[in-house]
Design a protein around this motif. Structure first.
Motif, PDB file in Angstrom:
ATOM      1  N   ALA A  15       0.849  -1.190   0.000  1.00 41.44           N
ATOM      2  CA  ALA A  15       0.000   0.000   0.000  1.00 41.44           C
ATOM      3  C   ALA A  15       0.886   1.242   0.000  1.00 41.44           C
ATOM      4  O   ALA A  15       1.723   1.414   0.900  1.00 41.44           O
ATOM      5  CB  ALA A  15      -0.920   0.016   1.211  1.00 41.44           C
ATOM      6  N   HIS A  16       0.703   2.090  -1.000  1.00 35.62           N
ATOM      7  CA  HIS A  16       1.426   3.361  -1.112  1.00 35.62           C
ATOM      8  C   HIS A  16       0.682   4.392  -0.262  1.00 35.62           C
ATOM      9  O   HIS A  16      -0.509   4.659  -0.498  1.00 35.62           O
ATOM     10  CB  HIS A  16       1.465   3.781  -2.586  1.00 35.62           C
ATOM     11  N   GLY A  68      -3.522   9.428   3.858  1.00 42.48           N
ATOM     12  CA  GLY A  68      -2.733   8.772   4.886  1.00 42.48           C
ATOM     13  C   GLY A  68      -3.045   7.298   5.045  1.00 42.48           C
ATOM     14  O   GLY A  68      -3.477   6.613   4.116  1.00 42.48           O
ATOM     15  N   PHE A  69      -2.837   6.796   6.238  1.00 42.06           N
ATOM     16  CA  PHE A  69      -3.034   5.379   6.525  1.00 42.06           C
ATOM     17  C   PHE A  69      -4.504   4.996   6.442  1.00 42.06           C
ATOM     18  O   PHE A  69      -4.861   3.913   5.966  1.00 42.06           O
ATOM     19  CB  PHE A  69      -2.494   5.043   7.917  1.00 42.06           C
ATOM     20  N   VAL A  70      -5.362   5.884   6.907  1.00 40.15           N
ATOM     21  CA  VAL A  70      -6.790   5.581   7.005  1.00 40.15           C
ATOM     22  C   VAL A  70      -7.400   5.301   5.639  1.00 40.15           C
ATOM     23  O   VAL A  70      -8.258   4.422   5.507  1.00 40.15           O
ATOM     24  CB  VAL A  70      -7.531   6.748   7.697  1.00 40.15           C
ATOM     25  N   GLU A  71      -6.952   6.007   4.616  1.00 42.01           N
ATOM     26  CA  GLU A  71      -7.532   5.837   3.286  1.00 42.01           C
ATOM     27  C   GLU A  71      -6.815   4.784   2.448  1.00 42.01           C
ATOM     28  O   GLU A  71      -7.448   4.136   1.602  1.00 42.01           O
ATOM     29  CB  GLU A  71      -7.499   7.178   2.537  1.00 42.01           C
ATOM     30  N   GLU A 118      -5.680  14.355  12.444  1.00 45.45           N
ATOM     31  CA  GLU A 118      -5.551  15.111  11.194  1.00 45.45           C
ATOM     32  C   GLU A 118      -4.193  14.861  10.550  1.00 45.45           C
ATOM     33  O   GLU A 118      -4.084  14.738   9.326  1.00 45.45           O
ATOM     34  CB  GLU A 118      -5.732  16.607  11.467  1.00 45.45           C
ATOM     35  N   MET A 119      -3.142  14.781  11.359  1.00 42.18           N
ATOM     36  CA  MET A 119      -1.807  14.470  10.834  1.00 42.18           C
ATOM     37  C   MET A 119      -1.809  13.109  10.144  1.00 42.18           C
ATOM     38  O   MET A 119      -1.284  12.954   9.029  1.00 42.18           O
ATOM     39  CB  MET A 119      -0.776  14.483  11.970  1.00 42.18           C
ATOM     40  N   LEU A 120      -2.418  12.127  10.774  1.00 41.01           N
ATOM     41  CA  LEU A 120      -2.413  10.766  10.239  1.00 41.01           C
ATOM     42  C   LEU A 120      -3.281  10.625   9.003  1.00 41.01           C
ATOM     43  O   LEU A 120      -3.075   9.725   8.192  1.00 41.01           O
ATOM     44  CB  LEU A 120      -2.882   9.789  11.324  1.00 41.01           C
ATOM     45  N   ARG A 121      -4.270  11.489   8.858  1.00 42.21           N
ATOM     46  CA  ARG A 121      -5.153  11.433   7.691  1.00 42.21           C
ATOM     47  C   ARG A 121      -4.596  12.241   6.523  1.00 42.21           C
ATOM     48  O   ARG A 121      -4.942  11.992   5.359  1.00 42.21           O
ATOM     49  CB  ARG A 121      -6.539  11.964   8.076  1.00 42.21           C
ATOM     50  N   THR A 122      -3.716  13.194   6.816  1.00 43.57           N
ATOM     51  CA  THR A 122      -3.201  14.091   5.776  1.00 43.57           C
ATOM     52  C   THR A 122      -1.821  13.671   5.282  1.00 43.57           C
ATOM     53  O   THR A 122      -1.533  13.760   4.082  1.00 43.57           O
ATOM     54  CB  THR A 122      -3.116  15.531   6.321  1.00 43.57           C
ATOM     55  N   PHE A 123      -0.955  13.210   6.202  1.00 47.08           N
ATOM     56  CA  PHE A 123       0.440  12.943   5.868  1.00 47.08           C
ATOM     57  C   PHE A 123       0.798  11.467   6.057  1.00 47.08           C
ATOM     58  O   PHE A 123       0.070  10.722   6.717  1.00 47.08           O
ATOM     59  CB  PHE A 123       1.355  13.787   6.767  1.00 47.08           C
ATOM     60  N   ASN A 124       1.957  11.091   5.502  1.00 49.16           N
ATOM     61  CA  ASN A 124       2.432   9.717   5.713  1.00 49.16           C
ATOM     62  C   ASN A 124       3.117   9.561   7.075  1.00 49.16           C
ATOM     63  O   ASN A 124       3.344   8.434   7.528  1.00 49.16           O
ATOM     64  CB  ASN A 124       3.364   9.276   4.589  1.00 49.16           C
ATOM     65  N   CYS A 125       3.472  10.672   7.715  1.00 51.45           N
ATOM     66  CA  CYS A 125       4.032  10.682   9.078  1.00 51.45           C
ATOM     67  C   CYS A 125       5.243   9.771   9.234  1.00 51.45           C
ATOM     68  O   CYS A 125       5.474   9.194  10.313  1.00 51.45           O
ATOM     69  CB  CYS A 125       2.952  10.315  10.105  1.00 51.45           C
ATOM     70  N   GLY A 126       6.021   9.615   8.167  1.00 49.27           N
ATOM     71  CA  GLY A 126       7.264   8.860   8.259  1.00 49.27           C
ATOM     72  C   GLY A 126       7.237   7.487   7.635  1.00 49.27           C
ATOM     73  O   GLY A 126       8.267   6.812   7.591  1.00 49.27           O
TER      74      GLY A 126
END
Length: 365
Positions: free
Chosen positions: A260-261, A266-269, A307-315
């Motif tokens: 999964a890319h 983010g992770f949720v989607e 919001e961070m986890l839904r918007t960004f890859n966070c590493g």
């Protein structure tokens, strides 16, 4: 006479396309400037050169027996506005390639060729050539050929100095090797993460807003990246995962069931896109190797973790699904391909949410 239209002065000489704002000579100069760049991306199957009506590719030359073609296209979003504002145009071309070829490899496909679309109001050959040099570099990293593209000069469509990009990648995979292998994914399988280089090419509308809200300039020193300006640090290009993942996929006993890319959403989607119905993902946020850039972004706008986890890859820019017993071997294969990895979570029976989180994300100061 009432109603008679006033006469208008006619031009003393014939109107030209150049006078209307389109410089064909500049377009031709750009083609000549990028011709050696495209040639440097040649690979088996790529035929001909730039300047034709279409790019040719010989699939048989790649040695596939029962191939399925996979195609993807993408852009770089408003990250292009940061490239324009800073005058750093090279890295955005790498981003353009990365966003499409990473979407190919998650389906098990080897990227074969790439085409680009560059649109602007007034063609600046030097800037456009820098963008396409980055595209060629991205193609070399991914192992695909740059076989063509389109440069559109459209006066009035874009603000002065502005441009937009789109990229189109095509790959191939043997029919028996197409991912995800949804029928094999089970509760108890493990999620393995691969590190990102930063925000990649997602969330830049929020990034620009956060920078504006705190009064940061693109030439200011980056608080999270010593020795770089804020603009340089935020233009760090998207990682291209193609070579290590293809090497892993072609190694017997790799155990990979799905990839999964982690892009927009983010992770949720993105993780649920590869899971069969009835299964969910459980992520341990404490396992995320969160780069300092995300801590800085979070702090500028007091952005909520969700919001961070839904918007960004966070590493974490790529997630692998494998059986728990296969995870050590998979991580060993990735290490042999030069890729560090980490256990990120597991697969569970379906719950209230497609992705649930445990642990605490350490965004830092």
């Amino acid at each position: 006479m009432a109603g008679k239209k006033p006469e208008t002065a006619k031009p003393s000489s014939g109107m030209t396309y150049a006078a209307a704002g389109v410089d064909i000579a500049a377009g031709n100069a750009l083609v000549e400037a990028i011709r050696p760049l495209a040639k440097a991306t040649a690979r088996p199957g790529a035929e001909g050169g730039l300047g034709g009506f279409g790019g040719l590719f010989d699939l048989r030359a790649c040695g596939y027996e029962d191939p399925v073609l996979v195609a993807a296209n993408d852009g770089v979003g408003t990250k292009v506005l940061l490239a324009i504002a800073t005058g750093i145009h090279h890295t955005i071309g790498i981003d353009l390639v990365a966003m499409s070829v990473n979407d190919l490899v998650v389906q098990g496909a080897e990227p074969l060729f790439f085409l680009d679309y560059f649109a602007t109001g007034k063609l600046a050959v030097k800037d456009a050539a820098a963008v396409i040099a980055g595209i060629a570099e991205g193609c070399k990293i991914a192992g695909c050929a740059l076989i063509g593209g389109e440069t559109a000069e459209m006066p009035g469509m874009y603000a002065p100095g502005h441009y937009d990009l789109a990229g189109f990648a095509t790959g191939a995979v043997e029919r028996s090797a197409v991912l995800p292998r949804s029928g094999l994914i089970r509760a108890g399988d493990v999620l393995i993460g691969l590190a990102s280089s930063g925000p990649h090419s997602n969330g830049y509308s929020l990034i620009r807003k956060l920078a504006e809200s705190c009064g940061a300039g693109w030439d200011d020193p980056a608080p999270f990246a010593p020795g770089k300006s804020l603009g340089q640090a935020l233009l760090e290009p998207t990682r291209i995962y193609v070579r290590p993942l293809l090497q892993a996929l072609r190694t017997p006993g790799n155990g990979i069931k799905a990839l999964a890319h982690i892009t927009g959403g983010g992770f949720v989607e993105n993780i649920p896109r590869v899971l069969p119905q009835g299964l969910s993902a459980r992520m341990n946020l404490s396992a995320l190797p969160i780069p300092p850039v995300f801590g800085w972004l979070k702090a500028q706008g007091n952005v909520a973790d969700a919001e961070m986890l839904r918007t960004f890859n966070c590493g974490c820019g790529m997630v692998i699904v494998t059986a728990a017993e296969d995870a050590p071997r998979c991580m060993e294969i990735l290490a042999q391909a030069g890729e560090s990895s980490f256990i990120l979570g597991d697969i569970t029976e379906g719950g209230e949410a497609p992705v649930t989180f445990t642990g605490t994300a350490e965004f830092g100061p």
